[in-house]
Design a protein around this motif. Structure first.
Motif, mmCIF file in Angstrom:
data_model
loop_
_atom_site.group_PDB
_atom_site.id
_atom_site.type_symbol
_atom_site.label_atom_id
_atom_site.label_comp_id
_atom_site.label_asym_id
_atom_site.label_seq_id
_atom_site.Cartn_x
_atom_site.Cartn_y
_atom_site.Cartn_z
ATOM 1 N N GLU B 45 0.837 -1.209 0.000
ATOM 2 C CA GLU B 45 0.000 0.000 0.000
ATOM 3 C C GLU B 45 0.867 1.253 0.000
ATOM 4 O OE1 GLU B 45 -0.391 -2.571 2.020
ATOM 5 O OE2 GLU B 45 -2.341 -3.377 1.412
ATOM 6 N N ASN B 49 1.272 4.273 -2.800
ATOM 7 C CA ASN B 49 1.210 5.703 -2.510
ATOM 8 C C ASN B 49 2.380 6.465 -3.097
ATOM 9 O OD1 ASN B 49 -1.183 6.292 -1.235
ATOM 10 N ND2 ASN B 49 -0.479 5.447 0.727
ATOM 11 N N LYS B 75 -1.197 -9.518 -5.452
ATOM 12 C CA LYS B 75 -2.024 -8.539 -4.726
ATOM 13 C C LYS B 75 -1.522 -7.119 -5.009
ATOM 14 C CE LYS B 75 -4.830 -7.053 -1.379
ATOM 15 N NZ LYS B 75 -4.680 -7.022 0.057
ATOM 16 N N LEU B 79 -3.537 -4.054 -6.740
ATOM 17 C CA LEU B 79 -3.719 -2.726 -6.144
ATOM 18 C C LEU B 79 -3.479 -1.649 -7.187
ATOM 19 C CD1 LEU B 79 -1.887 -2.811 -2.679
ATOM 20 C CD2 LEU B 79 -4.335 -2.540 -3.126
ATOM 21 N N ALA B 82 -6.267 -1.797 -9.867
ATOM 22 C CA ALA B 82 -7.549 -1.300 -9.378
ATOM 23 C C ALA B 82 -7.525 0.210 -9.166
ATOM 24 C CB ALA B 82 -7.923 -2.008 -8.084
ATOM 25 N N SER B 83 -6.377 0.744 -8.821
ATOM 26 C CA SER B 83 -6.291 2.185 -8.552
ATOM 27 C C SER B 83 -6.297 2.988 -9.848
ATOM 28 C CB SER B 83 -5.000 2.489 -7.785
ATOM 29 O OG SER B 83 -3.895 2.288 -8.635
ATOM 30 N N GLY B 84 -6.135 2.305 -10.981
ATOM 31 C CA GLY B 84 -6.124 3.015 -12.258
ATOM 32 C C GLY B 84 -4.722 3.411 -12.683
ATOM 33 N N LYS C 203 -8.484 9.451 -8.837
ATOM 34 C CA LYS C 203 -9.308 8.286 -9.178
ATOM 35 C C LYS C 203 -9.633 7.444 -7.954
ATOM 36 C CE LYS C 203 -8.032 6.575 -13.802
ATOM 37 N NZ LYS C 203 -7.514 7.756 -14.460
ATOM 38 N N SER C 204 -8.652 7.390 -7.056
ATOM 39 C CA SER C 204 -8.747 6.432 -5.946
ATOM 40 C C SER C 204 -8.694 7.153 -4.603
ATOM 41 C CB SER C 204 -7.563 5.460 -5.996
ATOM 42 O OG SER C 204 -7.588 4.727 -7.185
ATOM 43 N N ILE C 206 -6.747 6.713 -1.863
ATOM 44 C CA ILE C 206 -5.606 5.978 -1.299
ATOM 45 C C ILE C 206 -4.626 6.882 -0.562
ATOM 46 C CG2 ILE C 206 -5.573 3.922 -2.791
ATOM 47 C CD1 ILE C 206 -3.585 5.448 -4.588
ATOM 48 N N ASP C 207 -4.921 8.160 -0.437
ATOM 49 C CA ASP C 207 -4.031 8.989 0.373
ATOM 50 C C ASP C 207 -4.832 9.999 1.198
ATOM 51 O OD1 ASP C 207 -4.833 10.697 -1.575
ATOM 52 O OD2 ASP C 207 -2.853 11.043 -2.431
ATOM 53 N N SER C 210 -6.638 13.101 -0.474
ATOM 54 C CA SER C 210 -7.910 12.786 -1.152
ATOM 55 C C SER C 210 -9.032 12.658 -0.116
ATOM 56 C CB SER C 210 -7.805 11.489 -1.937
ATOM 57 O OG SER C 210 -6.681 11.519 -2.775
ATOM 58 N N GLY C 229 -11.768 4.271 -8.673
ATOM 59 C CA GLY C 229 -10.540 3.503 -8.421
ATOM 60 C C GLY C 229 -10.608 2.698 -7.141
ATOM 61 N N LEU C 230 -9.451 2.568 -6.560
ATOM 62 C CA LEU C 230 -9.307 1.749 -5.357
ATOM 63 C C LEU C 230 -9.803 2.510 -4.124
ATOM 64 C CD1 LEU C 230 -7.843 -0.959 -4.541
ATOM 65 C CD2 LEU C 230 -5.808 0.434 -4.164
ATOM 66 N N TYR C 235 -8.856 4.532 4.980
ATOM 67 C CA TYR C 235 -9.523 5.825 4.813
ATOM 68 C C TYR C 235 -11.039 5.679 4.797
ATOM 69 C CZ TYR C 235 -4.795 7.353 3.908
ATOM 70 O OH TYR C 235 -3.468 7.607 4.035
ATOM 71 N N LYS C 257 -12.809 -3.287 -6.401
ATOM 72 C CA LYS C 257 -12.109 -2.056 -6.041
ATOM 73 C C LYS C 257 -12.187 -1.801 -4.532
ATOM 74 C CE LYS C 257 -11.716 -0.594 -10.447
ATOM 75 N NZ LYS C 257 -10.473 -0.243 -11.129
ATOM 76 N N LEU C 260 -10.051 -4.889 -2.679
ATOM 77 C CA LEU C 260 -8.592 -4.820 -2.748
ATOM 78 C C LEU C 260 -7.975 -3.751 -1.856
ATOM 79 C CD1 LEU C 260 -8.010 -5.373 -6.558
ATOM 80 C CD2 LEU C 260 -7.393 -6.931 -4.699
ATOM 81 N N GLY C 261 -8.837 -2.881 -1.302
ATOM 82 C CA GLY C 261 -8.330 -1.763 -0.514
ATOM 83 C C GLY C 261 -7.806 -2.127 0.872
ATOM 84 N N GLY C 262 -7.878 -3.376 1.226
ATOM 85 C CA GLY C 262 -7.357 -3.769 2.532
ATOM 86 C C GLY C 262 -7.387 -5.275 2.664
#
Lengths: 78, 608, 353
Positions: B45, B49, B75, B79, B82-84, C203-204, C206-207, C210, C229-230, C235, C257, C260-262
């Motif tokens: 993850e 980032n 995995k 990630l 999926a995040s694009g 898009k996601s 993840i930070d 955002s 996105g993810l 978060y 989506k 997969l985020g965790g």
């Protein structure tokens, strides 16, 4: 000899250390070993005896110059 | 056009192993790319980032594979997908056990396993196709004579050589031999396609041959212990070579440009086995290969024809055998066919030239004092051979192997310099071939009591004091220092190679680790031993040098004085051939015996 | 055309066995089949464990989307129909038709976008059904398919109870409600009460920045958040704690989506909080899990990177899995199950829709 030997370019070398009394015994043992493995054209390439035994390299030729070489027609299934 | 600069994230997923990535980072930095190397072992993850924050376009991940690791990497890729971000970045995986198949399975764009060149990763970043032979290593055929002027520094020696070679040329002016005549016929035979003409030439040719060869042309009989190769054998050989070529990656031994070219000598007796040895030496990086013919071939007048195999050391020269071998050699590997010592010297050069050989080997002094050929005959033949070498643009080395029989180096060098000068006069390109050896001379005089370096170095120093010419120590280097123990044998070869490189010579010939083993043919595997050992020494030394002691300079001085003395004697003697007979360039006491093969076969040109 | 994804929960959970079983039944039922993979499958020996793996046998008429290098090692005869620009480490993807049955190695497009392009091509080539074989535990590209089979087994964990629980949770995640809307915006977006749309530049989720941006917009009264996105579960958990999250709608592209985020545990525990928080969580595309296949096999690590083949009790595994799930469970090593699996898949993909 097993068909895998046709893949051998020319010779198989066996390198080892044999516990033995002297060089002659070492030579005899390694030649016996290669004979048991099915080789008939055997050479002791190198032998040096000291203390516990002998450092030996012996060689069994599978293909010599002028032979018909098995590897010219090998396939994966060998 | 300026190439695009990339922003690259390098992420070691392993707890410790990030050396590979650091090497790649350095290469990328040098090319002006922007790199970010993450600390090892960050969670996926966090790496995601970093990719996102830094807006990188390429990601290089390193990870050693093990059970369960594939899932972690899968995995990780998920990630990114999926995040694009997957659509905007390229991502590669490197590490032990990584293959392109695995990279595909895991969803990476590329996979780099063990043995990957840094350049391969750089090519990936820059979006270029990686070509293994471009960038780092290009095997080019090198003309080692090219950068030499052949100008003499020692004018006194030059004048002596001028005088001696003029005497030789004048002496030989009106002479010919069956060897010279056969070479002329062979050249014509190779040119004609008219069967009638060919039959006529062949008929003339066989009359100039010994009975054993004549018998072949008349009755089809071969020399004992030779046989014709079958059609099936030839076909399977062609397939074999084609298959090997397809899967061969070129390799190099040199670590720096100044490392000498490395040659191996082959001559197993059988052209097939020769080709097998050539191919494995090519695979392990040899720059050139030297064709060895059997010793009986040198003592027999005339060559056979056809695809012939033989059961002893040395491979029979026939036009077909040579062409077959040439066809099998990698186009970037140099090929030398030696012609130096026998009754077929000029014809060997003609065949070598017509088969596309790059180099040959000619020396009158060695061939007649250590090689068994009559001095008169070989002098006549060698002049013809040198002319052919010039005609076919083949540089040739002038060996000094008579040293091995006990001829002192300064005498062998005198003979070498005479033949080289003769070559220069006839338009040839000679290469000096001093021996790097533990010769009878040094054993007796104790020149190598302390080390193997000084006397060998002295040989190079003295040649450099005399003439600006290419030097190719041989053959093979470390002669008589090898034992049957392969580690020792490989090390001595490699150390002599290191010395040669340190002395800045142009090429070397190396032995296999079977050099001292006389119980049977050289095993192919033993060639890899010394090629690898040589490569390692080149790697070890780089631009660093082996420093000889003061003795080397002293001995070079003495050698130079002695060479002058010998050349003065030969010049004063007035006839090179008779000087050979009389031992001026190596005496019977020193182990040099003028050869008998071809005695009394030299005739006046008009008698033909 | 319907695209069916075979997703594994780990390596060696039986994806390829499931795919092989379906290929057989599809042929018997005269459907035209397209076949591809998001990874690399069908190798004789597993890349990592060194244990043998099934290779896929394909029948005449099947259309494949595979990397060029796969053709070299396949024993089936394949006519190339079309080349594509989709790259993989094993060469570009080509589309080919099987003209004589045989074994194939299938390595196909391994990114979502590439799979999307490939599925479009299959559609143009008039395939009735396309099987997308999975790779390892990879899921993301499966967002492109119309239905999923989850292949799980002892290779994920030989602890049967844990395996059953994890599978149950996984299936549940795919049940997140489908949104009425059919939106396909490239970036995150929010809509306020007045129907005003704000497109964000990410898009996601993840930070932190955002997250803060979304929080701010929510404070200003936005009622609808779209995240293509993810979605990081860390978060997402923070979003759930916001007071004003009640009655808001959060829409993601698909359950993958979100998943997969965790880790599975985080996802499940967050899902439990969704109702409590009063958030309306939806997906644009619901990917139904049509069936679960189970495999009792697992590779047990021995020494020196060598593995041995071990098995958990297949009857116990089957029984417990059936009890825990409300969708069909099959052990594709059983011939009867193969037929049943196909029937289920066919009905759910073609009849129910």
């Amino acid at each position: 000899m097993s068909a895998v030997y046709k893949h051998v370019l020319d010779a198989v070398d066996i390198e080892t250390f044999l516990i033995c009394e002297d060089e002659d015994e070492g030579k005899g043992l390694i030649i016996k070993m290669l004979e048991d493995m099915g080789f008939n054209d055997i050479n002791v390439v190198f032998i040096e005896h000291n203390g516990p035994g002998a450092r030996i390299r012996a060689r069994g030729y599978v293909h010599k110059s002028g032979d018909k070489y098995g590897w010219l027609n090998t396939r994966r299934d060998g | 056009m300026k190439s695009k600069k990339h922003k690259v994230l390098l992420a070691p997923l392993d707890p410790v192993h990030d050396i590979g990535l650091k090497m790649i980072k350095r290469a990328l930095d040098e090319k002006g790319h922007h790199t970010i190397l993450l600390p090892p072992d960050l969670p996926p993850e966090e790496i995601l980032n970093k990719i996102h924050e830094n807006k990188v376009d390429t990601v290089l991940i390193s990870r050693t594979l093990g059970y369960g690791v594939a899932e972690i990497l899968g995995k990780f890729i998920d990630l990114i997908d999926a995040s694009g971000l997957r659509d905007t970045i390229k991502i590669a995986l490197g590490g032990m056990a990584v293959t392109p198949e695995l990279a595909t399975e895991l969803g990476f764009d590329a996979g780099f396993g063990p043995g990957t060149e840094v350049e391969e990763a750089v090519a990936f970043v820059e979006g270029r196709e990686y070509k293994p032979d471009i960038g780092k290593f290009v095997k080019n055929k090198k003309d080692i004579t090219q950068r030499y002027s052949y100008k003499y520094t020692d004018k006194e020696i030059e004048n002596l050589l001028d005088k001696i070679t003029s005497q030789i040329l004048e002496w030989s002016n009106n002479k010919t031999s069956p060897g010279v005549k056969r070479a002329e016929l062979r050249e014509e035979m190779l040119k004609t396609s008219n069967p009638k003409e060919l039959a006529k030439l062949r008929n003339e040719y066989k009359e100039l041959c010994d009975d054993v060869v004549k018998n072949f042309y008349e009755n089809g009989k071969l020399h004992s212990r030779t046989r014709k190769l079958t059609k099936e054998e030839l076909e399977s050989l062609e397939n074999y070579v084609a298959k090997i070529k397809a899967r061969m990656k070129p390799n190099g031994l040199q670590h720096i440009d100044k490392n000498p070219l490395v040659f191996i000598q082959y001559g197993t007796g059988c052209p097939f086995m020769d080709i097998a040895h050539i191919k494995l030496c090519e695979a392990w990086g040899t720059d050139g290969v030297v064709h060895f013919d059997p010793s009986w071939g040198a003592r027999t007048e005339g060559f056979f024809e056809g695809y012939i195999t033989h059961e002893e050391d040395g491979s029979v020269i026939t036009p077909e055998n040579l062409l077959r071998i040439k066809k099998s050699i990698n186009e970037n590997v140099l090929w030398q066919v030696r012609a130096h010592r026998g009754l077929n010297t000029p014809e060997t050069v003609v065949l070598a030239g017509n088969s596309g050989a790059d180099l040959t080997k000619i020396n009158i002094a060695y061939g007649s004092l250590g090689g068994g050929t009559d001095p008169e005959r070989l002098t006549v033949d060698a002049i013809s051979a040198i002319k052919y070498a010039a005609k076919y643009n083949m540089p040739f080395d002038v060996v000094t192997n008579e040293e091995l029989s006990g001829v002192p180096a300064y005498k062998a060098f005198s003979g070498m310099l005479i033949v080289s000068h003769l070559a220069l006069k006839l338009g040839g390109k000679p290469i000096l071939q001093p021996l790097f050896c533990y010769s009878p001379e040094v054993m007796i005089n104790g020149n190598m009591e302390n080390n193997y370096i000084d006397f060998n170095a002295a040989k190079i120093f003295v040649l450099r004091k005399i003439i600006d010419a290419p030097i190719w120590p041989g053959a093979p280097i470390g002669f008589l220092t090898h034992t049957e123990e392969r580690v020792q044998s490989s090390i001595t070869t490699a150390l002599h190679a290191g010395l040669a490189s340190s002395l800045g010579v142009d090429a070397i010939s190396i032995a296999s680790s079977d050099e001292a083993f006389s119980g049977g043919p050289i095993a192919g595997a033993s060639r890899i031993d010394t090629l690898k050992a040589t490569k390692e020494v080149f790697r070890f030394l780089g631009n660093a040098k082996i420093t000889p002691t003061k003795k080397a300079e002293e001995w070079a001085q003495i050698l130079q004085e002695n060479i002058k003395k010998i050349l003065t004697k030969v010049a004063q003697h007035g006839n090179f051939v008779s000087a050979l007979y009389e031992g001026l360039l190596g005496s019977r006491e020193e182990g040099a015996y003028p050869g008998r093969a071809g005695r009394n076969t030299v005739t006046s040109k008009h008698s033909y | 055309m319907r695209a069916l994804g075979i997703a594994g929960t780990a390596k060696n959970t039986g994806k390829t066995t499931t795919t092989a079983a379906l290929i057989e039944e599809i042929k018997k039922n005269s459907l035209s089949l397209g076949l591809t993979s998001i990874g690399f499958d069908g190798e004789e020996i597993d890349n990592i464990t060194g244990l043998p793996k099934p290779r896929l046998k394909v029948k005449k008429g099947c259309i494949l989307a595979v990397a060029e290098n796969c053709l070299k090692v396949s024993s089936a005869e394949i006519d190339i129909l079309e080349n594509s620009q989709i790259k993989t480490p094993l060469g570009k993807i080509v589309f080919g038709k099987v003209t004589q049955e045989g074994l194939v190695v299938v390595a196909g497009p391994n990114k979502s976008r590439d799979l999307h392009v490939a599925l479009d091509k299959f559609k143009k080539m008039k395939c009735d059904m396309v099987i997308v074989d999975g790779a390892l535990n990879r899921l993301s590209p499966m967002g492109e398919v119309d239905g999923l089979i989850i292949a799980t087994g002892a290779a994920k964990t030989p602890d049967i109870d844990q395996l059953v629980e994890e599978t149950q949770q996984l299936v549940k995640i795919f049940k997140i409600d489908q949104s009425e809307e059919r939106i396909d915006w490239p970036n995150c977006a929010t809509i306020n009460i007045n129907g005003k749309k704000t497109i964000l530049n990410f898009k996601s989720l993840i930070d932190r920045s955002s997250l803060e941006e979304i929080k701010g917009i929510l404070k200003k009264g936005a009622g609808y958040i779209y995240i293509p996105g993810l979605i990081s579960q860390t978060y997402f958990a923070e979003l759930l704690k916001l007071e004003n999250i009640k009655n808001k709608t959060l829409v993601c592209k698909n359950a993958i989506k979100f998943l997969l985020g965790g880790n599975l545990h985080e996802v499940v525990s967050n899902l439990k909080q969704v109702k409590k928080a009063g958030l309306n969580l939806q997906v644009i595309k619901k990917i139904p899990v049509l069936a679960v296949t189970i495999n009792p096999f697992y590779p047990a690590y021995r020494y020196n990177n060598k593995y041995s083949a071990e098995f958990v009790d297949k009857k116990v595994l089957y029984k417990k899995m059936v009890q825990a799930l409300d969708i069909p469970v099959y052990n594709v090593m059983e011939p009867v199950h193969k037929k049943e699996l196909f029937k289920t898949v066919f009905n759910k993909l073609f009849v129910c829709n």
